[in-house]
Design an enzyme around this catalytic site. Structure first.
Site, PDB file in Angstrom:
ATOM      1  CD  GLU A  61      66.515 -70.125 -81.533  1.00 44.24           C
ATOM      2  OE1 GLU A  61      66.529 -69.308 -80.576  1.00 44.24           O
ATOM      3  OE2 GLU A  61      66.422 -69.767 -82.719  1.00 44.24           O
ATOM      4  CG  ASP A  70      66.869 -61.442 -79.115  1.00 48.04           C
ATOM      5  OD1 ASP A  70      67.064 -60.254 -78.772  1.00 48.04           O
ATOM      6  OD2 ASP A  70      66.240 -61.741 -80.138  1.00 48.04           O
TER       7      ASP A  70
END
Length: 192
Positions: A61, A70
């Site tokens: 992450e 993202d």
């Protein structure tokens, strides 16, 4: 579901007949293990992600203290948080401190631990659990719960479930090398 059979042995005086075992197996096959345990009033210990699992998730992450897209239009902050603990979605321009990012992740992890504990009805070792939480953290609880991986796992097909990690390598319809790498590590952890 050893805990269930131990409980049944206890209430039946120590032994179960083959007929009782078969009947219990039939009930378990038609419901999740946690549902059976709840019906019998048995507390089932739920597994929590280990430090190794948290490290795996954090490695992939990454840590970003300013919100970022993202890659598929989802605003994300900290260690992959998309929705704050108060239910508000992360948006462009948001920032957080490192301590806040850790708190957000701790909150998020509980949701994904619960998803894995609730969806999987066979015993898992810590590595399997950590790999599944990492997968769920990345693909979301809905996709995880409906996945062929969970179906194969609950049917006792551990190898078949492991190969399902390889399915989750696309984002926005495109193969992403970062997801290929993540799935390979999750799969290796799951099989260890």
């Amino acid at each position: 579901m050893q805990v269930i059979f131990d409980f049944l042995r206890k209430i039946s005086g120590g032994k179960l007949t083959q007929k009782q075992v078969s009947a219990a197996n039939q009930v378990i096959a038609n419901t999740t293990g946690s549902m059976v345990a709840n019906m019998l009033g048995i507390a089932v210990d739920e597994i929590s992600v280990s430090n190794q699992g948290v490290d795996l998730i954090c490695d992939f992450e990454g840590k970003r203290l300013a919100a970022y897209d993202d890659g598929v239009g989802v605003w994300t902050i900290g260690f992959g948080t998309t929705i704050y603990p108060n239910g508000i979605k992360v948006k462009k321009g948001d920032t957080c401190t490192l301590d806040q990012a850790k708190l957000y992740m701790a909150h998020d992890l509980k949701k994904f631990e619960q998803a894995v504990n609730g969806a999987v009805n066979i015993p898992l070792n810590q590595n399997q659990f950590d790999a599944l939480v990492s997968l769920a953290y990345n693909i979301g609880t809905g996709a995880f719960n409906k996945s062929t991986l969970v179906k194969k796992l609950n049917a006792g097909d551990i190898r078949g479930a492991a190969y399902q990690f390889d399915v989750w390598i696309n984002a926005g319809g495109k193969r992403m090398q970062g997801l290929v790498n993540r799935r390979a590590r999750e799969k290796a952890l799951f099989l260890s």
